[in-house]
Design an enzyme around this catalytic site. Structure first.
Site, PDB file in Angstrom:
ATOM      1  N   VAL A 153       0.875  -1.180   0.000  1.00  0.00           N
ATOM      2  CA  VAL A 153       0.000   0.000   0.000  1.00  0.00           C
ATOM      3  C   VAL A 153       0.908   1.225   0.000  1.00  0.00           C
ATOM      4  O   VAL A 153       1.921   1.265   0.701  1.00  0.00           O
ATOM      5  CB  VAL A 153      -0.923   0.026   1.237  1.00  0.00           C
ATOM      6  CG1 VAL A 153      -1.802   1.283   1.222  1.00  0.00           C
ATOM      7  CG2 VAL A 153      -1.775  -1.224   1.301  1.00  0.00           C
ATOM      8  N   CYS A 154       0.541   2.210  -0.806  1.00  0.00           N
ATOM      9  CA  CYS A 154       1.239   3.500  -0.805  1.00  0.00           C
ATOM     10  C   CYS A 154       2.717   3.292  -1.148  1.00  0.00           C
ATOM     11  O   CYS A 154       3.053   2.591  -2.096  1.00  0.00           O
ATOM     12  CB  CYS A 154       1.032   4.157   0.554  1.00  0.00           C
ATOM     13  SG  CYS A 154       1.387   5.931   0.622  1.00  0.00           S
ATOM     14  N   THR A 155       3.634   3.881  -0.380  1.00  0.00           N
ATOM     15  CA  THR A 155       5.058   3.757  -0.688  1.00  0.00           C
ATOM     16  C   THR A 155       5.613   2.387  -0.324  1.00  0.00           C
ATOM     17  O   THR A 155       6.810   2.140  -0.504  1.00  0.00           O
ATOM     18  CB  THR A 155       5.867   4.842   0.038  1.00  0.00           C
ATOM     19  OG1 THR A 155       5.595   4.774   1.445  1.00  0.00           O
ATOM     20  CG2 THR A 155       5.507   6.228  -0.485  1.00  0.00           C
ATOM     21  N   THR A 173       1.731   3.628  -6.612  1.00  0.00           N
ATOM     22  CA  THR A 173       2.208   4.055  -5.305  1.00  0.00           C
ATOM     23  C   THR A 173       1.531   5.371  -4.951  1.00  0.00           C
ATOM     24  O   THR A 173       0.621   5.832  -5.648  1.00  0.00           O
ATOM     25  CB  THR A 173       3.749   4.204  -5.317  1.00  0.00           C
ATOM     26  OG1 THR A 173       4.219   4.364  -3.976  1.00  0.00           O
ATOM     27  CG2 THR A 173       4.199   5.399  -6.149  1.00  0.00           C
ATOM     28  N   ALA A 203      -2.399   2.256  -4.487  1.00  0.00           N
ATOM     29  CA  ALA A 203      -1.994   3.661  -4.466  1.00  0.00           C
ATOM     30  C   ALA A 203      -1.984   4.163  -3.009  1.00  0.00           C
ATOM     31  O   ALA A 203      -1.894   3.369  -2.072  1.00  0.00           O
ATOM     32  CB  ALA A 203      -2.913   4.480  -5.350  1.00  0.00           C
TER      33      ALA A 203
END
Length: 265
Positions: A153-155, A173, A203
């Protein structure tokens, strides 16, 4: 916990059980839980079904809470799934703000396999440290070797990429970190989540809930995925339409990044 608090919690559970029983009945309740009707009838209150699928959520100093907790809230209620938090060592782990702590149940050294690996993103401090952590990369590759799904998730995708798992693969990301995907060998691809083979990258932050629902259907079926969306009442209707950089102006982008930076510890 006080006696009053315990009573309130017990009362809430009774209300929920009553609502479910009244809506489904015993047979419907069994079907919704993935169990035969006679098994649901025999199970003692509070008794759990046998867990067969393990989800390992990697925690590290500086991770973002919702990146981990969003998917957790969905997946921990999927029949036959057990979610475990893992860190370098068992115990408390600070989030990116330094004001919230989650507890890792197990140490990485004690977890050799998982059906699903989930790597949350974090603030700059946490993400950069994990992108340079060779021991964490070794563990991620070890789990990935036998996993059914490896997710981020995310970074968290930058961490997967730094571990060598995204070379030449489509991935997504956090919006402000998209340029860095190229540096870890990935190909930025827009979307709330991107699935390539057994790797799924989500993202930024809240997109982990979308991915969690998708995973719920993959680990069970679409009926369960749809039901889990209702169970957590995930029906976004935000007051503003600035949820992606394509919808926000430069001033809003700058302020968003400042707010993140100012809250980091």
């Amino acid at each position: 916990m006080s006696a009053d608090g315990l009573g309130a919690g017990a009362g809430r559970r009774q209300v929920l059980r009553g609502a479910v029983a009244g809506t489904l009945g015993a047979a419907g309740l069994a079907a919704a839980s993935g169990l035969p009707a006679h098994a649901a009838e025999r199970r003692a209150p509070g008794e759990e079904a046998a867990k067969s699928l393990d989800v390992a959520v990697l925690l590290y100093d500086g991770f973002t809470a919702l990146d981990a907790v969003g998917p957790y809230e969905v997946l921990c209620r999927v029949p036959g799934v057990r979610v475990t938090t893992v860190a370098r060592k068992a115990g408390p782990v600070r989030t990116d703000t330094g004001e919230l702590t989650l507890v890792a149940e197990r140490a990485m050294s004690d977890v050799g396999r998982a059906d699903v690996l989930l790597v949350p993103g974090g603030g700059d401090r946490g993400t950069v440290a994990m992108m340079e952590d060779a021991d964490a990369h070794w563990w991620i590759r070890r789990i990935h070797r036998h996993s059914t799904w490896t997710t981020s998730v995310c970074t968290g995708s930058l961490i997967l990429g730094s571990a060598g798992l995204l070379r030449g693969l489509p991935a997504t990301t956090y919006w402000a970190s998209r340029p860095y995907l190229k540096e870890v060998g990935a190909v930025y691809t827009p979307g709330r989540f991107v699935e390539t083979g057994k790797i799924i990258t989500a993202a930024g932050v809240s997109a982990g809930i979308d991915m969690g629902l998708h995973l719920a259907s993959r680990l069970s079926d679409e009926k369960v995925g749809r039901a889990m969306q209702l169970a957590v009442e995930y029906d976004p209707d935000p007051p503003y339409d600035t949820g992606s950089p394509e919808k926000a102006d430069a001033e809003t982008e700058a302020l968003a990044l400042k707010l993140l930076a100012d809250s980091a510890r």
